[in-house]
Structures are given as C-alpha cells and as structure tokens.
Design an enzyme around this catalytic site. Structure first.
Site, PDB file in Angstrom:
ATOM      1  N   LYS A 170       0.900  -1.390  -0.045  1.00 55.61           N
ATOM      2  CA  LYS A 170      -0.041   0.054   0.141  1.00 55.61           C
ATOM      3  C   LYS A 170       0.915   1.381  -0.002  1.00 55.61           C
ATOM      4  O   LYS A 170       1.349   1.581   1.185  1.00 55.61           O
ATOM      5  CB  LYS A 170      -0.664   0.043   1.113  1.00 55.61           C
ATOM      6  CG  LYS A 170      -1.869   1.253   1.132  1.00 55.61           C
ATOM      7  CD  LYS A 170      -2.501   1.623   2.513  1.00 55.61           C
ATOM      8  CE  LYS A 170      -1.492   3.009   2.944  1.00 55.61           C
ATOM      9  NZ  LYS A 170      -1.731   4.073   2.136  1.00 55.61           N
ATOM     10  N   GLU A 247      10.114   2.625  10.118  1.00 54.00           N
ATOM     11  CA  GLU A 247      11.308   3.745   9.931  1.00 54.00           C
ATOM     12  C   GLU A 247      10.444   4.667   9.904  1.00 54.00           C
ATOM     13  O   GLU A 247       9.466   5.193   9.304  1.00 54.00           O
ATOM     14  CB  GLU A 247      11.782   3.624   8.628  1.00 54.00           C
ATOM     15  CG  GLU A 247      12.796   2.193   8.284  1.00 54.00           C
ATOM     16  CD  GLU A 247      13.978   2.680   9.357  1.00 54.00           C
ATOM     17  OE1 GLU A 247      14.223   3.843   9.590  1.00 54.00           O
ATOM     18  OE2 GLU A 247      14.742   1.653   9.482  1.00 54.00           O
ATOM     19  N   CYS A 281      13.424  12.079   5.999  1.00 57.63           N
ATOM     20  CA  CYS A 281      13.678  11.842   7.564  1.00 57.63           C
ATOM     21  C   CYS A 281      15.153  11.822   8.085  1.00 57.63           C
ATOM     22  O   CYS A 281      15.395  12.040   9.172  1.00 57.63           O
ATOM     23  CB  CYS A 281      13.089  10.392   7.922  1.00 57.63           C
ATOM     24  SG  CYS A 281      13.612   9.017   6.869  1.00 57.63           S
ATOM     25  N   GLU A 380       9.654  16.955  14.430  1.00 59.50           N
ATOM     26  CA  GLU A 380       9.827  16.824  13.189  1.00 59.50           C
ATOM     27  C   GLU A 380       8.943  17.785  12.258  1.00 59.50           C
ATOM     28  O   GLU A 380       7.790  17.540  12.255  1.00 59.50           O
ATOM     29  CB  GLU A 380       9.788  15.447  12.496  1.00 59.50           C
ATOM     30  CG  GLU A 380      10.168  15.105  11.205  1.00 59.50           C
ATOM     31  CD  GLU A 380      10.350  13.838  10.815  1.00 59.50           C
ATOM     32  OE1 GLU A 380       9.085  13.190  10.980  1.00 59.50           O
ATOM     33  OE2 GLU A 380      11.151  13.557  10.211  1.00 59.50           O
TER      34      GLU A 380
HETATM   35  P1  ADP Z   1       3.281  10.894   6.076  1.00 62.50           P
HETATM   36  O1  ADP Z   1       3.316  12.159   6.839  1.00 62.50           O
HETATM   37  O2  ADP Z   1       4.357  10.771   5.478  1.00 62.50           O
HETATM   38  O3  ADP Z   1       2.107  10.845   5.012  1.00 62.50           O
HETATM   39  P2  ADP Z   1       1.869   8.907   7.582  1.00 62.50           P
HETATM   40  O4  ADP Z   1       2.486   8.068   8.915  1.00 62.50           O
HETATM   41  O5  ADP Z   1       0.571   9.485   7.764  1.00 62.50           O
HETATM   42  O6  ADP Z   1       2.972   9.642   7.105  1.00 62.50           O
HETATM   43  O7  ADP Z   1       1.681   8.046   6.403  1.00 62.50           O
HETATM   44  C1  ADP Z   1       2.330   6.787   5.947  1.00 62.50           C
HETATM   45  C2  ADP Z   1       1.798   5.725   5.337  1.00 62.50           C
HETATM   46  O8  ADP Z   1       0.800   5.233   6.403  1.00 62.50           O
HETATM   47  C3  ADP Z   1       0.771   6.285   4.225  1.00 62.50           C
HETATM   48  O9  ADP Z   1       0.778   5.222   3.194  1.00 62.50           O
HETATM   49  C4  ADP Z   1      -0.404   6.119   4.849  1.00 62.50           C
HETATM   50  O10 ADP Z   1      -1.583   5.805   4.161  1.00 62.50           O
HETATM   51  C5  ADP Z   1      -0.291   5.239   5.746  1.00 62.50           C
HETATM   52  N1  ADP Z   1      -1.285   5.095   7.172  1.00 62.50           N
HETATM   53  C6  ADP Z   1      -1.784   6.210   7.803  1.00 62.50           C
HETATM   54  N2  ADP Z   1      -2.609   5.894   8.645  1.00 62.50           N
HETATM   55  C7  ADP Z   1      -2.703   4.546   8.549  1.00 62.50           C
HETATM   56  C8  ADP Z   1      -3.242   3.403   9.700  1.00 62.50           C
HETATM   57  N3  ADP Z   1      -3.968   4.024  10.674  1.00 62.50           N
HETATM   58  N4  ADP Z   1      -3.016   2.364   9.219  1.00 62.50           N
HETATM   59  C9  ADP Z   1      -2.023   1.722   8.564  1.00 62.50           C
HETATM   60  N5  ADP Z   1      -1.490   2.772   7.617  1.00 62.50           N
HETATM   61  C10 ADP Z   1      -1.787   3.819   7.807  1.00 62.50           C
END
Ligand code: ADP
Length: 479
Positions: A170, A247, A281, A380
């Site tokens: 995903k 990460e 990061c 961050e």
């Molecule tokens: P960023 O600020 O880099 O978007 P996130 O941690 O929000 O950081 O997102 C990183 C990944 O995690 C994306 O692919 C996002 O869709 C996914 N993501 C966000 N919320 C969830 C969740 N509750 N469960 C699993 N994956 C998630």
C-alpha cells in the site's frame, strides 16, 4: 483510471483519488483507484495461497525476475524520474536519481537471492547435528510514505521478494503514480500472479485493514511517528503477533566545529537541510555550531541560500522543488509561526512564493539563535526549515546533538580526527556522517536509527534479511 493489482488482475475500484502536481496544481498526474477492505482481503488471500510455491521457488527464478525489474527501472529512469518529480515535487535530477536508486536496489537484491546462507553448528549431544537456516517470513504488508515514492517501495519490496515472501503493498495516497508504475514493472517480470499485489488507498481503510488482517505475518512501515505507534499497537493485537519494522521520523543534527572546512560544512548543511525540499527523514534540521565559526557559518549559509532556485520541479534550473502538498505547506507555515513565537530569529527565507504555475512554493528557511529545547528543534517539521543552534564547544555540541527523541542520522564537520572519532562512537544515531550531509546513503549497507526513529531490524543491504526471513534451528540425529 489506474487500477489495483490483485492476483495478477488489474482491478479498478469504484472510487478514485486525483494525483495532483505540487508544482502546478492544475495538472492532474492521473486518477488512481482507492481500494477497500475487500480488496485487502482478496490481496492477502491470494498472497497467502501463493506463498508455498513462491517461498520454495528456484532462487534462479527469483534472481532473474528481480534482475528484469532492475533492468527496466534502469532503462526507464528518466521517464520515471520525471513522473516522480511531477507527482511529488522533488527536482527532475532528484527524481531521476531516485528512480536509478530503485534499479540499483533491485539489482542488489537479485544478487542476494543466490547468496542465502545458513550455519552448521556442533551439538552438545553426541551424534546430533544442528543447522540454523533462514526461511521466508510469509505474507508481508508494506506501507510507504510519499517522500520517496519509488525508492522506499523498492527497498522493501525487493528484499521481500528476494527472500521468498509474498507481498501486499500500500503506497501513500499522495503519490501513487510511481508505486503503480513499479507494480506494472513487477507484474511483467516473470513473478507468478498473486505473489505481489498492489492495493492503493487510504491509510485509515486499506492500511488499517492490513494491520488488522490475521493472515499477514509482518508489516514493514515507513511514515510518521504517530502512525508508526498505531501500527505497532495494531500488530500486537491479533492472534498472530506480526513481525514489525518501523522507519519513522528524524531531527538529525549536523555539528560544525571551529576547525571545520567552512565550504564543506555549508554545503553539507544546504544539501542536508534543503535538498528535496527538506522532506527527508534524514534531513539536517538542527545545525549545531560552535561559537568560533558560528557567525561566519551563518553569513555563508545566507549567501548560499540566496542562490537556491525555487521553482517548478521539471524546470532544469530549479534546485529546490515545491513542498509536496497543501497540508505539508500549512504544517511548514505553522512551524514558522511557532519558531517566531518561541523567540528564534528568522535569519533567512520563510516566504511563500508565487511562480508561473500555481504550486506550493516555499522558501528554504533558516532560524538562528535557536535553543535545542524549542519545538522547532525537537519536533519533526518535514519541510525546508533548519534551526541553527550556538554551542560553546565540542562537548556541548555532542550533548545537544544527542538531546532528541530521534536518532536516525547525525553528522559532524571537522578536520580533527580526535573529535570525529569521538563523535562517531558517541553519537546516539543509527547512521553517522563525517564531513558529509546527514541525508544521502548507499543502498548496500544498513539503514535505520535509534529511539523514536526506528523499531525492529534495519533495512537495506544484507541486513534486510533480518526482517524478511525467520530463523529455523533444526536438530538431526542421523540414523
Ligand atoms: P506521512 O506524513 O509520510 O504521510 P503517515 O504516517 O501519515 O506519514 O503515512 C505513511 C503511510 O501510512 C501512508 O501510506 C499512509 O496512508 C499510511 N497510514 C496512515 N494511517 C494509517 C493507519 N491507521 N494504518 C495503516 N497505515 C496508515
């Protein structure tokens, strides 16, 4: 509309997301399927069904497939780099470099397919033989962020496949274009249908469904600390404790000592803090400078920052592309206000810029006279904003550098062997750079950090095996 890949079929979802070019918000890169929990269920089911055959498939088949993926990525690096720049906003040169990196990663792991080793160990019991071998982990869920939309998927998917796992992938909603292009290349590489599956969509639906699914053995996640904590908790909830690799964020320090080569130090800081619009990061967001060189460093930073060209990512003159999204731009502006409110001096930048096309253009920004306890030095931001911190001497620089919940990358600029050696040993980070930017790493060595930056085994290089395989100890009494 770009479809999801499940069991070798391209399946168009009912809903779509529009992938917008941050350099020109009128330019729609494409429409991408938004998957559902049902899509995750279907993808995991076929990944599970494909696992017995793939996990025991000839390593030559695995090698040849990964090699073909690497070859196509390499051959199409310019086209893919441009797609990357268009959807994410890093410059064309940075985009092409990242696509080329994805190719290198697949080539490296093609080689790893035929280098899987085990150990034969003497037993304490007479006549008994012991061997310790590595087996594939199983069905792996891969969840990635938008900031390296082809390299991070590559450095997770390549080892997953190399070591015999099946995959449900995903990508981030914000930049699914490169992920889709990569999935298309993988689908044509000779890897059997169902071994690799792409489900695009939201974190809260698709991502969460992966975390909750009982048939996923491990999750490799890169993203924010907040989401990472949620991922970790969810992975511990089910009947099957999922193996976990996180990460997360960083607040990487770059120490500059009085005896540093000023040119090298400033170039490290400009590159580390502002290239790729600060959306790494490993970005050098804390510049910790001893007082003998502080003023010269600051004025040289301002001079170099004035020469940066902020513009459309696909314009070859651009050195700094736009911020990736409206949300991220708003977050950057919020931290600009926070920094000013905390009493830091806005030494350079801080303006939203207008260009010929409507986009999220933001000037690289430097705060000076920052205290390490300020929010702009601890949290961050993920934008082109750096905090300049004045310290008395090396000891205070080291202490300040380590005073962070993060510990991903860390750098020092000095010509002293004594200080560089001491820093290398005592920096509380997973990666240490001497006279080099904190960002920018090789693909064949471990990548990862400490404290809130990382959790679980390291990524990249042969160390990737730690996460993507599980150890089996076999005792045999030959009769
Ligand atoms: P960023 O600020 O880099 O978007 P996130 O941690 O929000 O950081 O997102 C990183 C990944 O995690 C994306 O692919 C996002 O869709 C996914 N993501 C966000 N919320 C969830 C969740 N509750 N469960 C699993 N994956 C998630």
């Amino acid at each position: 509309m770009h479809a999801n890949l499940i069991a070798g079929e391209w399946i168009t979802a009912d809903a779509a997301t529009r992938n917008i070019n941050p350099s020109d918000t009128g330019d729609v890169v494409g429409e991408y399927s938004v998957g559902t929990k049902g899509d995750v269920d279907a993808a995991v089911a076929v990944a599970r069904a494909s696992f017995p055959k793939w996990s025991t498939a000839s390593i030559q088949l695995r090698h040849d497939s990964l090699k073909r993926i690497g070859d196509e990525l390499q051959a199409r690096q310019v086209e893919l780099g441009e797609l990357l720049a268009r959807e994410e906003g890093k410059t064309k040169a940075e985009g092409i470099g990242e696509a080329a990196r994805a190719a290198q990663v697949f080539h490296f792991f093609a080689g790893e397919c035929v280098r899987i080793k085990g150990d034969k160990i003497a037993s304490i019991r007479e006549g008994v033989e012991i061997d310790v071998t590595r087996e594939p982990l199983g069905v792996v869920g891969i969840i990635t962020p938008w900031n390296f939309p082809i390299a991070i998927p590559a450095w997770k998917i390549a080892p997953a496949l190399a070591y015999g796992n099946t995959v449900v992938f995903k990508p981030a909603e914000l930049a699914p274009g490169c992920a889709h292009a990569l999935a298309d290349i993988i689908a044509r590489s000779g890897i059997p249908d169902g071994v690799f599956n792409l489900v695009m969509g939201s974190g809260s639906t698709v991502g969460q469904a992966m975390l909750d699914h009982e048939e996923i053995d491990g999750i490799s996640f890169t993203g924010s600390v907040t989401t990472g904590r949620r991922v970790a908790q969810a992975c511990m909830q089910g009947a099957r404790l999922k193996k976990l690799q996180l990460e997360l964020g960083g607040k990487s320090p770059l120490v500059v000592l009085d005896d540093a080569d000023l040119d090298i130090a400033v170039n490290c800081a400009i590159n580390g803090a502002f290239f790729q619009t600060g959306q790494r990061c490993t970005a050098s967001t804390r510049l910790i400078v001893t007082e003998g060189i502080y003023d010269r460093f600051l004025s040289e930073m301002k001079r170099k920052m004035a020469s940066l060209v902020i513009g459309h990512a696909l314009d070859s003159k651009t050195t700094i592309g736009p911020v990736a999204s409206e949300d991220q731009l708003q977050k950057d502006l919020e931290y600009l206000r926070i920094g000013q409110g905390e009493g830091a001096v806005l030494a350079a930048g801080g303006n939203v810029l207008q260009r010929e096309t409507p986009g999220f253009y933001f000037e690289p920004t430097l705060f000076s006279e920052v205290s390490n306890t300020m929010r702009i030095a601890q949290e961050e931001i993920f934008g082109p904003i750096a905090a300049l911190i004045r310290v008395k001497d090396y000891d205070q620089a080291l202490e300040t550098a380590n005073a962070s919940v993060f510990g991903l990358s860390s750098g020092i600029c000095t010509t002293s062997l004594k200080y560089s050696s001491h820093y290398r040993r005592h920096s509380a980070a997973g990666m240490v750079m001497v006279n080099l930017p904190t960002a920018g790493v090789d693909y064949h060595v471990p990548f990862g950090g400490r404290k809130a930056s990382s959790y679980g085994p390291r990524e990249q290089g042969s160390n990737a095996m730690e996460f993507y395989t599980t150890v089996k100890t076999a005792y045999v009494l030959p009769l």
